[in-house]
Design an enzyme around this catalytic site. Structure first.
Site, mmCIF file in Angstrom:
data_model
loop_
_atom_site.group_PDB
_atom_site.id
_atom_site.type_symbol
_atom_site.label_atom_id
_atom_site.label_comp_id
_atom_site.label_asym_id
_atom_site.label_seq_id
_atom_site.Cartn_x
_atom_site.Cartn_y
_atom_site.Cartn_z
ATOM 1 N N ILE A 13 -107.828 23.616 -6.695
ATOM 2 C CA ILE A 13 -108.507 22.377 -7.097
ATOM 3 C C ILE A 13 -109.994 22.624 -7.335
ATOM 4 O O ILE A 13 -110.584 22.079 -8.265
ATOM 5 C CB ILE A 13 -108.288 21.259 -6.058
ATOM 6 C CG1 ILE A 13 -106.791 21.138 -5.718
ATOM 7 C CG2 ILE A 13 -108.792 19.915 -6.597
ATOM 8 C CD1 ILE A 13 -106.475 20.179 -4.591
ATOM 9 N N THR A 126 -107.443 15.161 2.716
ATOM 10 C CA THR A 126 -106.052 15.003 2.290
ATOM 11 C C THR A 126 -105.421 13.763 2.916
ATOM 12 O O THR A 126 -105.814 13.357 4.023
ATOM 13 C CB THR A 126 -105.240 16.255 2.688
ATOM 14 O OG1 THR A 126 -103.848 15.956 2.619
ATOM 15 C CG2 THR A 126 -105.541 16.700 4.112
ATOM 16 N N ASP A 127 -104.406 13.211 2.241
ATOM 17 C CA ASP A 127 -103.678 12.070 2.826
ATOM 18 C C ASP A 127 -102.886 12.492 4.061
ATOM 19 O O ASP A 127 -102.422 11.646 4.822
ATOM 20 C CB ASP A 127 -102.757 11.423 1.781
ATOM 21 C CG ASP A 127 -101.622 12.330 1.317
ATOM 22 O OD1 ASP A 127 -101.687 13.556 1.553
ATOM 23 O OD2 ASP A 127 -100.657 11.811 0.705
ATOM 24 N N GLU A 128 -102.710 13.815 4.245
ATOM 25 C CA GLU A 128 -101.890 14.269 5.373
ATOM 26 C C GLU A 128 -102.524 13.948 6.724
ATOM 27 O O GLU A 128 -101.840 13.967 7.747
ATOM 28 C CB GLU A 128 -101.612 15.767 5.247
ATOM 29 C CG GLU A 128 -100.902 16.076 3.955
ATOM 30 C CD GLU A 128 -100.223 17.427 3.924
ATOM 31 O OE1 GLU A 128 -99.916 17.972 4.986
ATOM 32 O OE2 GLU A 128 -100.006 17.931 2.805
ATOM 33 N N TYR A 150 -102.400 22.202 10.199
ATOM 34 C CA TYR A 150 -103.222 22.029 8.989
ATOM 35 C C TYR A 150 -103.816 20.625 8.939
ATOM 36 O O TYR A 150 -105.040 20.452 8.822
ATOM 37 C CB TYR A 150 -102.396 22.296 7.723
ATOM 38 C CG TYR A 150 -103.035 21.739 6.457
ATOM 39 C CD1 TYR A 150 -104.260 22.224 5.994
ATOM 40 C CD2 TYR A 150 -102.429 20.707 5.729
ATOM 41 C CE1 TYR A 150 -104.862 21.696 4.847
ATOM 42 C CE2 TYR A 150 -103.017 20.184 4.586
ATOM 43 C CZ TYR A 150 -104.237 20.681 4.148
ATOM 44 O OH TYR A 150 -104.828 20.161 3.022
ATOM 45 N N LYS A 154 -107.775 19.377 9.205
ATOM 46 C CA LYS A 154 -108.470 18.566 8.192
ATOM 47 C C LYS A 154 -109.015 17.276 8.832
ATOM 48 O O LYS A 154 -110.126 16.842 8.522
ATOM 49 C CB LYS A 154 -107.526 18.218 7.033
ATOM 50 C CG LYS A 154 -107.118 19.391 6.157
ATOM 51 C CD LYS A 154 -108.275 20.027 5.399
ATOM 52 C CE LYS A 154 -108.858 19.147 4.328
ATOM 53 N NZ LYS A 154 -109.901 19.873 3.534
HETATM 54 N N1 LIG Z 1 -103.375 21.181 -2.886
HETATM 55 C C1 LIG Z 1 -103.196 19.907 -2.597
HETATM 56 O O1 LIG Z 1 -102.166 19.329 -2.923
HETATM 57 C C2 LIG Z 1 -104.290 19.121 -1.886
HETATM 58 C C3 LIG Z 1 -104.160 17.747 -1.759
HETATM 59 C C4 LIG Z 1 -105.176 17.008 -1.136
HETATM 60 C C5 LIG Z 1 -106.296 17.671 -0.651
HETATM 61 N N2 LIG Z 1 -106.386 19.011 -0.762
HETATM 62 C C6 LIG Z 1 -107.596 19.654 -0.258
HETATM 63 O O2 LIG Z 1 -108.286 20.164 -1.384
HETATM 64 C C7 LIG Z 1 -108.985 21.357 -1.046
HETATM 65 C C8 LIG Z 1 -108.617 22.476 -1.985
HETATM 66 O O3 LIG Z 1 -107.206 22.698 -1.901
HETATM 67 P P1 LIG Z 1 -106.483 23.791 -2.815
HETATM 68 O O4 LIG Z 1 -105.094 23.373 -2.970
HETATM 69 O O5 LIG Z 1 -107.318 24.066 -4.002
HETATM 70 O O6 LIG Z 1 -106.536 25.044 -1.846
HETATM 71 P P2 LIG Z 1 -106.429 26.601 -2.192
HETATM 72 O O7 LIG Z 1 -105.792 27.194 -0.985
HETATM 73 O O8 LIG Z 1 -105.822 26.828 -3.525
HETATM 74 O O9 LIG Z 1 -107.952 27.076 -2.280
HETATM 75 C C9 LIG Z 1 -108.778 27.138 -1.178
HETATM 76 C C10 LIG Z 1 -109.945 28.049 -1.532
HETATM 77 O O10 LIG Z 1 -110.839 28.062 -0.403
HETATM 78 C C11 LIG Z 1 -111.234 29.408 -0.153
HETATM 79 N N3 LIG Z 1 -111.555 29.517 1.274
HETATM 80 C C12 LIG Z 1 -110.693 29.509 2.335
HETATM 81 N N4 LIG Z 1 -111.383 29.647 3.479
HETATM 82 C C13 LIG Z 1 -112.698 29.723 3.141
HETATM 83 C C14 LIG Z 1 -113.901 29.845 3.888
HETATM 84 N N5 LIG Z 1 -113.883 29.929 5.223
HETATM 85 N N6 LIG Z 1 -115.064 29.867 3.220
HETATM 86 C C15 LIG Z 1 -115.106 29.796 1.857
HETATM 87 N N7 LIG Z 1 -113.999 29.708 1.111
HETATM 88 C C16 LIG Z 1 -112.809 29.653 1.742
HETATM 89 C C17 LIG Z 1 -110.046 30.252 -0.563
HETATM 90 O O11 LIG Z 1 -110.415 31.588 -0.833
HETATM 91 C C18 LIG Z 1 -109.550 29.502 -1.792
HETATM 92 O O12 LIG Z 1 -110.184 29.969 -2.952
HETATM 93 C C19 LIG Z 1 -108.638 21.633 0.420
HETATM 94 O O13 LIG Z 1 -109.672 21.160 1.216
HETATM 95 C C20 LIG Z 1 -107.375 20.844 0.658
HETATM 96 O O14 LIG Z 1 -107.265 20.438 2.008
HETATM 97 C C21 LIG Z 1 -105.414 19.758 -1.371
#
Ligand SMILES: NC(=O)c1ccc[n+]([C@@H]2O[C@H](COP(=O)([O-])OP(=O)(O)OC[C@H]3O[C@@H](n4cnc5c(N)ncnc54)[C@H](O)[C@@H]3O)[C@@H](O)[C@H]2O)c1
Length: 343
Positions: A13, A126-128, A150, A154
């Protein structure tokens, strides 16, 4: 907003959000910070770097020297935090990194925002954190009741944000969104995991009877929701992001089978590895964000079709991941005993 720090920019994202902003704001420069964990990819940022308005900084959000260094040396005025350990199933195997990044990392960012007088921060949640929905949908007033390491990590980050705003007036806003899908999603999450397996004629493991309901959001709608909350939302507030995309895991799987022309026999129903911690239903009420002028744009079926096409057309991107030892080891460790010879 002139110089934006986007953390987690090498992930799903975060990278899509950078694309979203660079396309709409020709005057904005982005500093991307990412620890390049298993989920972060340099290849995901190639097109961002080609714009000349994106600069990558490797590092962890919980490293205060790195975070303060980037913010002060680059004159960052706005921070959007995507960096997280983000996979529920992995959190059930080992949660330590989740606490470090999703709780301690958020605290470090908040401290840096305050110390450097950053004008605005948006924290992506997240909604979770709300746990499992029953009859109604989650509003921003729904109590937090996370059910996995997880979602608990969050929720811990969200509480740090809330406390920082109340105690120090830190100008920070939270968004909470449902399950996303779209280009560049790491192929361990349901939709890309299933698409990439089906493209290789491998069976897809569906937990339980597949009746768990998820509220799906196309990634560009999530990005526009985040950006709207950043520009028009209030500090100290939470905004849910959703597009009424409720669908069971079985329904989603059937749609993927149809789009890829695969038979129903490609579904393998397996015992639910998450057991009692597997939330039955997520459902988002996004009316608060809509009340300040945001609307989702994408139609679910079309967005899903486009996503499938992206994975068909970008096999170099995901095959570089699925051929890695660490990817294969995770799939084997997590699904081995359920998939057996279908692994
Ligand atoms: N994927 C979903 O469906 C979803 C839905 C709602 C919210 N979110 C939230 O959106 C955000 C992004 O999710 P995503 O799906 O893109 O995740 P992702 O796992 O694809 O990407 C996470 C990124 O964060 C980096 N990262 C991890 N630990 C780190 C640290 N300590 N310091 C710096 N970088 C770090 C990773 O290298 C990776 O590039 C998250 O906070 C997640 O909780 C995701």
């Amino acid at each position: 907003m002139k110089t934006l720090l986007v953390t987690g920019c090498a992930g799903f994202i975060g990278s899509n959000y950078c694309r979203y902003v660079l396309k709409r704001h020709p005057d904005v420069t982005i500093c991307g910070l990412d620890a390049l964990t298993y989920a972060g990819n340099l290849s995901t940022m190639e097109d961002l770097e080609a714009t000349g308005r994106f600069r990558f900084f490797p590092g962890k959000i919980q490293d205060e020297v790195v975070v303060n260094g980037v913010i002060s040396s680059q004159a960052v005025d706005t921070v959007v935090n995507f960096a997280a350990e983000s996979h529920n199933d992995r959190s059930l195997l080992d949660a330590a990194a989740f606490i470090q990044t999703d709780v301690a990392g958020v605290f470090t960012l908040l401290e840096a925002v305050q110390r450097n007088n950053v004008k605005r921060m948006l924290h992506v949640s997240t909604d979770e954190v709300y746990g499992s929905a029953t009859e109604s949908s989650f509003t921003e007033l729904t109590p937090l009741a996370p059910n996995t390491p997880y979602s608990a990590s969050k929720a811990g980050g969200d509480m740090q944000v809330r406390a920082h705003h109340i105690a120090y007036h830190t100008p920070v806003t939270i968004t909470r969104c449902g399950n996303n899908f779209g280009p560049f999603q790491y192929p361990e999450k349901l939709i890309p995991f299933f698409i990439t397996r089906l493209l290789d004629h491998k069976k897809v493991p569906l937990y339980g009877d597949g009746s768990q309901v998820r509220d799906w959001v196309y990634v560009d709608d999530h990005c526009s929701g985040i950006h709207h909350a950043l520009l028009h939302g209030f500090a100290g507030e939470v905004y849910n992001v959703g597009s009424r995309g409720e669908c069971t895991n079985l329904e989603i799987t059937k749609r993927l089978l149809e789009l890829l022309d695969r038979p129903m026999e490609m579904i393998k129903f397996i015992e639910d590895p998450r057991g009692g911690s597997h939330d039955r239903r997520y459902s988002i009420d996004a009316s608060k964000l809509q009340s300040i002028g945001w609307q989702p744009e994408f139609e679910f079926d079309k967005a899903l079709e486009d996503t499938v096409r992206w994975y068909v057309d970008n096999q170099d991107w995901w095959r570089a991941i699925t051929s890695r030892d660490d990817y294969r080891q995770f799939i084997e460790r997590y699904y081995g005993r359920y998939l057996g010879e279908d692994l």
